[in-house]
Every structure is written in structure tokens, then in C-alpha cells.
Scaffold this motif. Structure first.
Motif, mmCIF file in Angstrom:
data_model
loop_
_atom_site.group_PDB
_atom_site.id
_atom_site.type_symbol
_atom_site.label_atom_id
_atom_site.label_comp_id
_atom_site.label_asym_id
_atom_site.label_seq_id
_atom_site.Cartn_x
_atom_site.Cartn_y
_atom_site.Cartn_z
ATOM 1 N N PHE A 127 0.828 -1.015 -0.001
ATOM 2 C CA PHE A 127 0.008 -0.195 -0.075
ATOM 3 C C PHE A 127 0.876 1.255 0.080
ATOM 4 O O PHE A 127 1.718 1.305 0.618
ATOM 5 C CB PHE A 127 -0.832 0.078 1.202
ATOM 6 C CG PHE A 127 -1.769 -0.960 1.411
ATOM 7 C CD1 PHE A 127 -3.146 -1.054 0.855
ATOM 8 C CD2 PHE A 127 -1.407 -2.175 2.275
ATOM 9 C CE1 PHE A 127 -3.891 -2.317 1.246
ATOM 10 C CE2 PHE A 127 -2.192 -3.202 2.456
ATOM 11 C CZ PHE A 127 -3.455 -3.363 1.753
ATOM 12 N N ASP A 128 0.581 2.330 -0.637
ATOM 13 C CA ASP A 128 1.343 3.595 -0.690
ATOM 14 C C ASP A 128 0.505 4.461 0.148
ATOM 15 O O ASP A 128 -0.795 4.389 0.311
ATOM 16 C CB ASP A 128 1.144 4.112 -2.171
ATOM 17 C CG ASP A 128 2.205 3.669 -2.956
ATOM 18 O OD1 ASP A 128 3.235 3.044 -2.423
ATOM 19 O OD2 ASP A 128 2.163 3.666 -4.159
ATOM 20 N N ALA A 129 1.161 5.549 0.726
ATOM 21 C CA ALA A 129 0.965 6.241 1.665
ATOM 22 C C ALA A 129 1.638 7.481 1.249
ATOM 23 O O ALA A 129 2.401 7.498 0.434
ATOM 24 C CB ALA A 129 1.087 6.288 3.375
ATOM 25 N N PRO A 130 0.972 8.775 1.689
ATOM 26 C CA PRO A 130 1.895 9.953 1.294
ATOM 27 C C PRO A 130 3.361 9.761 1.355
ATOM 28 O O PRO A 130 3.960 9.676 2.562
ATOM 29 C CB PRO A 130 1.302 11.211 1.843
ATOM 30 C CG PRO A 130 0.045 10.587 2.132
ATOM 31 C CD PRO A 130 0.159 9.030 2.292
ATOM 32 N N SER A 131 4.310 9.741 0.211
ATOM 33 C CA SER A 131 5.735 9.444 0.517
ATOM 34 C C SER A 131 6.167 8.394 1.147
ATOM 35 O O SER A 131 7.396 8.565 1.820
ATOM 36 C CB SER A 131 6.364 11.047 1.224
ATOM 37 O OG SER A 131 5.797 11.989 0.486
ATOM 38 N N ALA A 158 -3.470 -8.787 5.015
ATOM 39 C CA ALA A 158 -3.766 -7.091 4.899
ATOM 40 C C ALA A 158 -4.829 -6.619 5.081
ATOM 41 O O ALA A 158 -5.053 -5.677 5.513
ATOM 42 C CB ALA A 158 -3.091 -6.966 3.196
ATOM 43 N N ASN A 159 -5.808 -7.507 4.892
ATOM 44 C CA ASN A 159 -7.117 -6.839 4.971
ATOM 45 C C ASN A 159 -7.428 -6.920 6.562
ATOM 46 O O ASN A 159 -8.181 -5.726 7.019
ATOM 47 C CB ASN A 159 -8.311 -7.868 4.178
ATOM 48 C CG ASN A 159 -9.648 -7.092 4.187
ATOM 49 O OD1 ASN A 159 -9.942 -6.166 3.739
ATOM 50 N ND2 ASN A 159 -10.577 -8.293 4.391
ATOM 51 N N LEU A 160 -7.106 -7.877 7.082
ATOM 52 C CA LEU A 160 -7.088 -7.740 8.732
ATOM 53 C C LEU A 160 -6.423 -6.746 9.349
ATOM 54 O O LEU A 160 -6.858 -6.198 10.469
ATOM 55 C CB LEU A 160 -7.050 -9.202 9.197
ATOM 56 C CG LEU A 160 -7.835 -10.489 8.807
ATOM 57 C CD1 LEU A 160 -7.146 -11.834 9.425
ATOM 58 C CD2 LEU A 160 -9.176 -10.050 9.503
ATOM 59 N N LEU A 161 -5.255 -6.422 8.788
ATOM 60 C CA LEU A 161 -4.347 -5.503 9.593
ATOM 61 C C LEU A 161 -4.714 -3.930 8.848
ATOM 62 O O LEU A 161 -4.110 -3.196 9.557
ATOM 63 C CB LEU A 161 -3.059 -5.877 9.217
ATOM 64 C CG LEU A 161 -2.673 -7.239 10.117
ATOM 65 C CD1 LEU A 161 -0.967 -7.539 9.742
ATOM 66 C CD2 LEU A 161 -2.847 -7.315 11.637
ATOM 67 N N LEU A 162 -5.323 -3.919 7.938
ATOM 68 C CA LEU A 162 -5.501 -2.732 7.288
ATOM 69 C C LEU A 162 -5.901 -1.219 8.121
ATOM 70 O O LEU A 162 -5.221 -0.456 7.935
ATOM 71 C CB LEU A 162 -6.791 -2.797 5.983
ATOM 72 C CG LEU A 162 -6.694 -1.567 5.094
ATOM 73 C CD1 LEU A 162 -5.443 -1.322 4.199
ATOM 74 C CD2 LEU A 162 -7.875 -1.886 4.270
ATOM 75 N N PRO A 163 -6.647 -1.649 9.108
ATOM 76 C CA PRO A 163 -7.150 -0.247 10.059
ATOM 77 C C PRO A 163 -5.898 0.100 10.567
ATOM 78 O O PRO A 163 -5.723 1.231 11.097
ATOM 79 C CB PRO A 163 -7.790 -0.902 10.852
ATOM 80 C CG PRO A 163 -8.657 -2.092 10.156
ATOM 81 C CD PRO A 163 -7.635 -2.708 9.431
ATOM 82 N N GLN A 164 -4.843 -0.557 10.748
ATOM 83 C CA GLN A 164 -3.551 -0.256 11.632
ATOM 84 C C GLN A 164 -2.503 0.176 10.716
ATOM 85 O O GLN A 164 -1.589 0.682 11.177
ATOM 86 C CB GLN A 164 -2.883 -1.570 12.516
ATOM 87 C CG GLN A 164 -3.916 -1.957 13.364
ATOM 88 C CD GLN A 164 -4.514 -0.965 14.410
ATOM 89 O OE1 GLN A 164 -3.838 -0.131 14.750
ATOM 90 N NE2 GLN A 164 -5.802 -1.006 14.736
ATOM 91 N N LEU A 165 -2.500 0.151 9.523
ATOM 92 C CA LEU A 165 -1.542 0.655 8.345
ATOM 93 C C LEU A 165 -1.596 2.222 8.041
ATOM 94 O O LEU A 165 -2.882 2.696 7.950
ATOM 95 C CB LEU A 165 -1.626 -0.390 7.066
ATOM 96 C CG LEU A 165 -1.708 -1.780 7.228
ATOM 97 C CD1 LEU A 165 -1.649 -2.420 6.104
ATOM 98 C CD2 LEU A 165 -0.458 -2.228 8.063
ATOM 99 N N PRO A 166 -0.450 2.802 7.850
ATOM 100 C CA PRO A 166 -0.676 4.276 7.315
ATOM 101 C C PRO A 166 -1.244 4.441 6.344
ATOM 102 O O PRO A 166 -1.215 3.478 5.553
ATOM 103 C CB PRO A 166 0.628 4.461 7.342
ATOM 104 C CG PRO A 166 1.978 3.477 7.614
ATOM 105 C CD PRO A 166 0.966 2.314 7.741
ATOM 106 N N ARG A 167 -2.024 5.542 6.370
ATOM 107 C CA ARG A 167 -2.685 5.898 5.036
ATOM 108 C C ARG A 167 -2.123 7.137 4.214
ATOM 109 O O ARG A 167 -1.682 7.899 4.677
ATOM 110 C CB ARG A 167 -4.182 6.460 5.600
ATOM 111 C CG ARG A 167 -4.922 5.255 5.870
ATOM 112 C CD ARG A 167 -6.404 5.507 5.894
ATOM 113 N NE ARG A 167 -7.413 4.917 5.452
ATOM 114 C CZ ARG A 167 -7.465 4.300 4.404
ATOM 115 N NH1 ARG A 167 -6.438 4.033 3.440
ATOM 116 N NH2 ARG A 167 -8.650 3.678 3.860
#
Length: 167
Positions: A127-131, A158-167
Motif C-alpha cells: 500500500f502507498d501512503a503519502p511519500s 492485509a485486509n485484517l491489519l488494514l486499519p492499523q496501516l498508515p494511510r
């Protein structure tokens, strides 16, 4: 006379402080904070079927877009490594890796296989996040291999951990 000296010293001191704050501006793009992949909450890891005790972790502050960190966890018959990069995935794209665009929980992601050996293949969902970017790599355990597809495992985690990943 002492008052004049104090006033002069005060004026010189104030001028020094003011002039010190007038230095040149900082140019360039702001540097993204390197997210700590070991910061995923224990309850979230357990809920995803992941042993919350990291197997290994490391931070490599090489400077700029090469900065990276990772944290590896056991997940039954797979090892999950969560990577954090100070660069986008596009900046690290290898022409040899064919990437698929997928949707994970309503978020755009890329998924690709990485051959570790001719018969041992992992799958990465990124997943990309800004920079910056985050990648989750599911690697079959050598001792207790599974018949599950590594990409199915990586996508599910990835789906289960998605809420914890940077956006």
C-alpha cells in the motif's frame, strides 16, 4: 552609565536572537515519518491469528528513500513480514516483478510474488501512503509448509491489519 550598558547589551542580545531566526528557508519536499511496523497492537495481531511476539525486527536509516523498517511474525505455517519504507512502491519497482492492482478493504494495493528459491515463493501486498509505503509479505514456513496460496494468505492478513496501516 550602567543603565546605558544594560540597554545596549539588551538591544544587541535581542538583535542577535532576531537575526538568528532570519536564516534561509528549508527547501525540498517534507520527509515522511518512518512508520514502525512493530507498532501494530497485540489485540489486532492475535485477532488476525498472528503470534504477537516479533520473530525479528530492524530499522535501516540509510538516508532518504532507502530508509526502511521491518517486523516479522509467525502465523502458523507462514511467516508475515511487515515492511515500512520512506519511499513509494513505484520508487522501488523492479521490472522483473509483475504486479497486480487489487482492492483490499476499499484501498488500492499492489500484489506480487517474489521467488526466494525456485520452489519457495512468497507473496507481497503493498500500500502507498503519502511519500511512503507499507508491504506485507507472506512466506511459507520451511519446517511446516502449507498448501495455502501465499497470495491468499497475504491478502487476507492485509485486509485484517488494514486499519492499523498508515494511510
Amino acid at each position: 552609565m550602567p543603565n546605558a550598558r544594560l540597554r545596549t547589551a539588551g538591544v544587541i542580545g535581542a538583535a542577535t536572537v532576531l537575526l538568528g531566526g532570519c536564516g534561509g528557508s528549508v527547501e525540498g519536499t517534507p520527509v515522511a515519518e518512518l512508520w514502525d511496523p512493530c507498532s501494530i497492537p497485540t489485540a489486532t495481531l492475535i485477532g488476525a491469528g498472528i503470534d504477537p511476539a516479533p520473530l525479528s525486527s530492524e530499522t535501516n536509516l540509510a538516508g532518504g528513500i532507502a530508509d526502511a523498517a521491518f517486523c516479522s511474525y509467525a502465523t502458523g505455517s507462514f511467516e508475515l513480514t511487515v515492511y515500512s519504507f520512506r519511499s513509494t512502491s513505484e520508487a522501488r519497482l523492479s521490472p522483473a516483478e509483475e504486479r497486480d492492482e487489487i482492492d483490499v478493504g476499499g484501498r488500492r494495493a499492489t500484489r506480487f510474488n517474489r521467488s526466494i528459491t525456485p520452489t519457495w515463493v512468497s507473496c507481497i501486498v503493498g500500500f502507498d501512503a503519502p511519500s511512503s509505503s507499507v508491504e506485507l509479505e507472506a512466506r511459507p514456513d520451511l519446517i511446516t509448509p502449507s498448501d495455502e496460496n501465499p497470495c491468499s494468505v497475504a491478502t487476507e492478513l492485509a485486509n485484517l491489519l488494514l486499519p492499523q496501516l498508515p494511510r
